[in-house]
Write an enzyme that holds these catalytic residues in place. Structure first.
Site, PDB file in Angstrom:
ATOM      1  N   SER A 662     -11.694   6.633 -26.598  1.00 24.34           N
ATOM      2  CA  SER A 662     -10.337   6.141 -26.546  1.00 24.34           C
ATOM      3  C   SER A 662      -9.259   6.690 -27.797  1.00 24.34           C
ATOM      4  O   SER A 662      -9.047   7.857 -28.023  1.00 24.34           O
ATOM      5  CB  SER A 662     -10.464   4.534 -26.676  1.00 24.34           C
ATOM      6  OG  SER A 662      -9.141   4.154 -26.408  1.00 24.34           O
ATOM      7  N   ASP A 757      -9.103   5.536 -15.259  1.00 25.33           N
ATOM      8  CA  ASP A 757      -8.845   4.841 -16.460  1.00 25.33           C
ATOM      9  C   ASP A 757      -7.337   4.107 -16.365  1.00 25.33           C
ATOM     10  O   ASP A 757      -6.345   5.045 -15.940  1.00 25.33           O
ATOM     11  CB  ASP A 757      -8.749   5.984 -17.545  1.00 25.33           C
ATOM     12  CG  ASP A 757      -8.447   5.756 -18.783  1.00 25.33           C
ATOM     13  OD1 ASP A 757      -8.389   4.267 -19.165  1.00 25.33           O
ATOM     14  OD2 ASP A 757      -8.739   6.363 -19.877  1.00 25.33           O
ATOM     15  N   HIS A 791     -11.906   3.288 -18.266  1.00 25.20           N
ATOM     16  CA  HIS A 791     -11.768   3.602 -19.733  1.00 25.20           C
ATOM     17  C   HIS A 791     -12.927   3.796 -20.470  1.00 25.20           C
ATOM     18  O   HIS A 791     -13.422   4.578 -21.210  1.00 25.20           O
ATOM     19  CB  HIS A 791     -10.802   2.778 -20.229  1.00 25.20           C
ATOM     20  CG  HIS A 791     -10.275   3.164 -21.795  1.00 25.20           C
ATOM     21  ND1 HIS A 791      -9.680   4.479 -21.823  1.00 25.20           N
ATOM     22  CD2 HIS A 791     -10.485   2.777 -23.000  1.00 25.20           C
ATOM     23  CE1 HIS A 791      -9.308   4.797 -23.078  1.00 25.20           C
ATOM     24  NE2 HIS A 791      -9.860   3.712 -23.701  1.00 25.20           N
TER      25      HIS A 791
END
Length: 852
Positions: A662, A757, A791
């Site tokens: 991330s 995602d 994600h």
């Protein structure tokens, strides 16, 4: 080592249900205040919790046998307080632990004041000791379960009259040397028009015919409604030598009692106008039973003066089910008037109705089995628990004293009944084997977090349909559950590696489906498992279609392998934890940035260390003495961490690896682009530009921040946001300055993107970086993309997270992904990460030796 908090259960974490454990904590700071917690889930899936605040001594230790709880579920010195104070997460729930085959599982944990877990331990509290035999009985009118102690005997025999079927007390008495038949007063479909004493007489005779029994007569133990049945057995049926009557009535309650075809006692009835409702929804029925001493009710009184048995009468003075103390006094007075001394009596001030074997949760209120509405049972929890401890010893002493055995008689009896007993025992043993469902976790119930286990069930009926469940509680106390319906094969077996789930949390053949499909019991919760000292504890269970537990097993999934060293780091500006594999090395070095949300996560670093990497995981803010929030990021901090890593004695790689996820993805790119000594970078679902906060180095800004366009955030009905398209486009002229110049980097990249995602468009960022590197004539990269993944790609076999709180957005967001595809991606990626680092973080043995 001083920071490694340890929780111990002594003398062992495995014990019998009625045995105390000593709970000790070490490794805390001097005088540190912590919260101690206990959690358990009963056979019906109800969660029970307790907690208490303790202060460590000067040595950083807590002993529950010595130290007082300052506040919480109880106050003061209570060695077993966390157990007896367990409370249900719903009103009017009784802790169901009635089957003897599976232990009562309790998770103990210790937490910092802000909630972070420091240590935990699991207590397995068994109902059956080693060698005790459990045999289901269905012979004539006798339907119960027979428990026999190990050894040749002879043993005293006890009939356990449980109001509704429960194996708990019977199995525990068998551990103490009694042959016990657990027999319910009421079956699942009771006859409320009449009760036949003949059925209970048949049970007494069944017990007397057991080969290992040689007491002169049979003992009977009872509570509540079972109490008046026990009195009637003593008064009318021969062969009853000792009776334990616990919080019962002196008269026959509720149903006419018959014997040999004739009614011998009329029923003592309830007067529902005397039921007192309470604000909680439970009722007080203490005075609702009619007075048995009134002329119109005297025919319900059990004539115990006829009995030759010896009685132990036990009453609680705070019993709110009925006036058991009043009934005890009546019986004692009556026996005295008849010149009888065949009794002992015990009363417990402040105890309630449900006196049970000790160390179970106190039950203030629950559904009444006969009346079918919730009632208040009474009792002050601490006094009630103390009464249970005292009474349990008293019961055993009483039964041993009154049920004497004659060994010579036993030998002749064994010879006389051998032929008959052989066939009976054989059939009972066969019934026992077929009814004992077994749940196994292979190759072991203890493994690393990233290792699969094979879940197998045996002992079911051919083609039986059952529910498989998994449960776990994370470090913040959030409960996660999953379930799936399976059908056994012709041999009564289920193998999750082979068999398909018919429906439930997932469908099809999914060997680890029960783990990755676990869902929280509240919206937008991510499974928090960041502390490496304690395992991820998962309870697997198999249930009949109506919910009854058939078998269960606990899987302890450790983050640190054997021999891995964990050392907290507080050096210069660095705040983190260093994990070192066992052995002399040299080892490749990895910096784990995890993600951008404040605090520290040890999971991935500990697991990589278990696979042979020396790993430093660091916090950027919100940990230890770091600021709670930051307005800019300084690359100098990561330069310091890389130097620290390279200076470790056991490091042999020429440079270090960096792994990210991330927001930390763009930090990893900047580290590789601007700092020397970075050999390999794993970028997982990050951005190609510097996001959220400006990046500084040597007191100058290197990169401005790429920010969000809040107008492009999409709200959903669940309250979570979709932020996939909210980030400004880094390729537009006004934002190009935020792009990380990865073309400068000498290290190798592994780019990983999830195509579903929903945090941002990580696949587009991956494609942009690949194109840019190719444009610069560079081939120093590998790339992977996963269709259907979301994600949060993490080490495998943890619960899939659909949505949770976003540190930057300040709201819950959807992370995307289809659970099955996401779980498969995690398994594949975890192997790929290790292969990538091993390939590109080569160790120079000669260099390492000289360094050492």
């Amino acid at each position: 080592m001083s920071s490694q908090v340890r929780m111990r259960l002594l003398p062992s974490a495995r014990c019998l249900f009625d045995e105390p454990v000593q709970v000790k904590v070490a490794g805390l700071r001097s005088r540190q205040v912590v919260t101690m917690r206990a959690r358990s889930t009963d056979e019906r899936g109800v969660l029970f919790n307790s907690s208490a605040i303790y202060r460590a001594d000067d040595s950083g230790e807590i002993e529950l046998n010595r130290d007082a709880s300052l506040c919480g579920s109880y106050v003061g010195v209570e060695p077993m307080g966390l157990l007896r104070s367990l409370k249900a997460d719903a009103l009017h729930k009784y802790f169901y632990k009635n089957r003897a085959l599976e232990p009562f599982m309790v998770n103990f944990s210790v937490h910092e004041e802000e909630g972070r877990m420091l240590a935990e331990a699991t207590n397995e509290r068994f109902l059956m000791g080693d060698g005790v035999r459990r045999v289901p009985v269905k012979e004539g009118n006798v339907q119960g379960v027979l428990f026999t102690p190990p050894g040749e005997g002879p043993f005293p025999a006890v009939l356990d009259l449980c109001t509704f079927m429960s194996e708990k007390r019977a199995s525990l008495l068998a551990n103490k040397g009694f042959v016990v038949l657990a027999l319910p007063v009421f079956t699942d479909k009771p006859n409320l028009e009449r009760m036949n004493l003949d059925d209970f007489e048949e049970a007494v005779q069944f017990l007397q015919n057991q080969p290992k029994v040689n007491s002169k007569g049979v003992g009977v133990i009872s509570r509540s409604k079972g109490g008046d049945v026990a009195l009637s057995l003593a008064a009318f049926v021969p062969g009853v030598e000792a009776v334990v009557w616990i919080t019962g009535c002196s008269a026959n309650v509720g149903i006419p009692l018959y014997y040999k075809g004739h009614q011998i006692l009329s029923p003592l009835m309830f007067n529902f106008s005397k039921v007192i409702p309470t604000e909680s929804g439970a009722n007080i029925i203490k005075h609702a039973v009619e007075n048995p001493l009134a002329d119109e009710n005297k025919s319900s009184i059990v004539p115990i003066e006829r009995a030759n048995s010896h009685f132990l009468f036990v009453a609680s003075e705070e019993d709110l089910n009925w006036d058991s103390k009043g009934y005890l006094d009546d019986m004692v007075g009556r026996l005295k008037r008849h010149g009888k001394k065949n009794f002992e009596s015990v009363t417990y001030p402040a105890a309630g109705h449900l006196l049970e074997p000790p160390y179970g949760p106190h039950c203030p209120s629950a559904l009444h089995g006969m009346l079918r509405f919730p009632v208040v049972w009474g009792g002050e929890p601490r006094a009630h628990a103390a009464a249970e401890v005292h009474l349990w010893t008293k019961i055993q002493d009483f039964l041993k004293a009154r049920l004497g055995c004659n060994s010579a008689q036993t030998k002749s009896k064994l010879l006389a009944v051998y032929t008959h007993g052989q066939s009976l025992t054989s059939s009972l043993l066969k019934a026992q084997m077929s009814s004992q469902v077994r749940l196994r976790l292979l190759p072991s119930a203890r493994c690393l977090f990233d290792e699969p286990v094979q879940v197998k069930v045996a002992g079911l009926r051919s083609r039986q349909v059952v529910t498989m469940r998994a449960r776990s509680t994370d470090e913040r106390g959030v409960l996660f559950n999953s379930s799936a319906i399976y059908r056994a094969d012709d041999s009564g077996e289920i193998d999750l590696d082979r068999d398909a789930s018919l429906c439930g949390s997932y469908v099809g053949v999914e060997p680890m489906g029960l783990l990755w499909s676990m869902r929280p019991d509240a919206l937008h919760k991510r499974f928090q498992k960041t502390n490496s000292l304690n395992p991820h504890v998962v309870n697997f269970s198999v249930h009949e279609e109506e919910g009854r537990v058939l078998a269960e097993a606990t899987n302890e999934r450790f983050l640190m392998g054997s021999g891995v060293s964990r050392v907290p780091v507080k050096e210069g500006n660095i705040r983190g934890v260093l994990f070192t594999p066992p052995g002399e090395g040299p080892f490749p070095a990895v910096l784990d940035l995890y993600t951008f949300g404040g605090g520290l996560s040890e999971k991935r670093a500990a697991l990589l260390a278990s696979r042979g990497f020396l790993v430093l995981t660091v916090a950027l803010y919100g940990h230890d003495d770091q600021p709670k929030n930051i307005k800019e990021v300084h690359l100098d901090y990561f330069e310091e961490t890389i130097k620290f890593l390279k200076n470790q004695n056991k490091v042999g790689s020429k440079g270090v690896g960096v792994i990210s996820l991330s927001k930390s993805g763009d930090l990893a790119l900047s580290i590789a682009s601007y700092l020397p000594g970075v050999q390999a970078v794993v970028w997982i679902n990050g951005c190609s530009a510097n996001t959220a906060l400006p990046l500084h180095y040597k007191k100058k800004q290197l990169l401005p921040a790429l920010t969000f366009d809040v107008n492009k955030v999409i709200s959903t009905e669940s309250g979570a946001l979709i932020t996939k398209h909210a980030m400004h486009d880094p390729l537009t002229e006004e934002h190009k300055a935020t792009l990380v110049p990865i073309e400068r980097a000498a290290g190798r990249f592994l780019f990983v993107a999830s195509e579903d995602d929903l945090n941002w468009d990580s696949k587009a960022y991956l494609d942009e970086m690949v194109d840019r590197l190719k444009h610069h004539g560079k081939g120093n990269f590998d790339s992977l993309s996963y269709p259907g993944a979301g994600h949060y790609l993490e080490p495998p076999y943890g619960p899939y997270c659909a949505s949770s709180f976003h540190g930057v957005a300040g709201r819950p967001v959807l992370w995307g992904g289809e659970p099955r595809s996401h779980a498969a991606a995690e398994v594949h990626l975890w192997r790929k990460i290790q292969e990538f680092f091993r390939t590109h973080l080569n160790c120079d043995g000669a260099q390492t030796k000289s360094k050492l």
